[in-house]
Design a protein around this motif. Structure first.
Motif, mmCIF file in Angstrom:
data_model
loop_
_atom_site.group_PDB
_atom_site.id
_atom_site.type_symbol
_atom_site.label_atom_id
_atom_site.label_comp_id
_atom_site.label_asym_id
_atom_site.label_seq_id
_atom_site.Cartn_x
_atom_site.Cartn_y
_atom_site.Cartn_z
ATOM 1 N N UNK A 70 41.349 48.114 50.960
ATOM 2 C CA UNK A 70 40.735 47.984 52.279
ATOM 3 C C UNK A 70 40.900 46.591 52.894
ATOM 4 N N UNK A 71 41.279 45.631 52.076
ATOM 5 C CA UNK A 71 41.468 44.253 52.552
ATOM 6 C C UNK A 71 42.763 43.706 51.966
ATOM 7 N N UNK A 72 43.313 42.692 52.595
ATOM 8 C CA UNK A 72 44.517 42.081 52.013
ATOM 9 C C UNK A 72 44.211 41.532 50.615
ATOM 10 N N UNK A 73 45.194 41.595 49.730
ATOM 11 C CA UNK A 73 45.017 41.074 48.382
ATOM 12 C C UNK A 73 45.958 39.899 48.172
ATOM 13 N N UNK A 74 45.542 39.015 47.327
ATOM 14 C CA UNK A 74 46.368 37.846 47.019
ATOM 15 C C UNK A 74 47.374 38.204 45.919
ATOM 16 N N UNK A 75 48.386 37.393 45.809
ATOM 17 C CA UNK A 75 49.360 37.573 44.725
ATOM 18 C C UNK A 75 48.657 37.449 43.380
ATOM 19 N N UNK B 172 45.799 42.290 38.174
ATOM 20 C CA UNK B 172 45.626 43.733 38.043
ATOM 21 C C UNK B 172 46.762 44.328 37.216
ATOM 22 N N UNK B 173 47.984 43.934 37.512
ATOM 23 C CA UNK B 173 49.130 44.454 36.762
ATOM 24 C C UNK B 173 49.027 44.077 35.284
ATOM 25 N N UNK B 174 48.630 42.851 34.995
ATOM 26 C CA UNK B 174 48.460 42.407 33.614
ATOM 27 C C UNK B 174 47.372 43.223 32.917
ATOM 28 N N UNK B 175 46.237 43.407 33.570
ATOM 29 C CA UNK B 175 45.145 44.171 32.969
ATOM 30 C C UNK B 175 45.555 45.625 32.725
#
Length: 108
Positions: free
Chosen positions: A61-66, A72-75
């Motif tokens: 719903x909001x922009x996400x940071x790198x 998230x990808x690591x988790x």
């Protein structure tokens, strides 16, 4: 498009176990927020295939940071012990990959 319900047995639907799907939802909520919506697509929704990475298309719903995206990808990779392709888009975006993921995938 089919939406998976938490009580639905999923191993025969998506080639991911219920604990794996629960881990995906948990990682997405923690790292990208409660409003994130995700679709599992690619080889994991094809019951005729074996192996493969986990392809996730996620609208936030909001922009996400790198940083948020990489965490998230690591988790996800740690929780699933599988390679993960994570594609993020802001809710309402119209992208070719989003169209494919939503039309061929399963919303988690």
């Amino acid at each position: 498009m089919q939406r998976m319900q938490p009580s639905q047995p999923t191993a025969s639907i998506a080639r991911l176990s219920y604990p794996q799907l629960t881990a995906v939802r948990s990682c997405l909520r923690r790292d990208l927020g409660e409003g994130a919506r995700a679709w599992l697509f690619g080889s994991r929704v094809d019951l005729q295939r074996r192996g493969g990475d986990v392809d996730l298309y996620v609208e936030t719903p909001r922009p996400t940071s790198l940083r948020d995206e990489l965490l998230c990808k690591l988790h996800l990779k740690e929780a699933l012990d599988l390679p993960v392709d994570l594609i993020l888009a802001q809710a309402g975006s119209q992208t070719p990959i989003g169209t494919i993921a939503k039309s061929t995938g399963l919303e988690l």
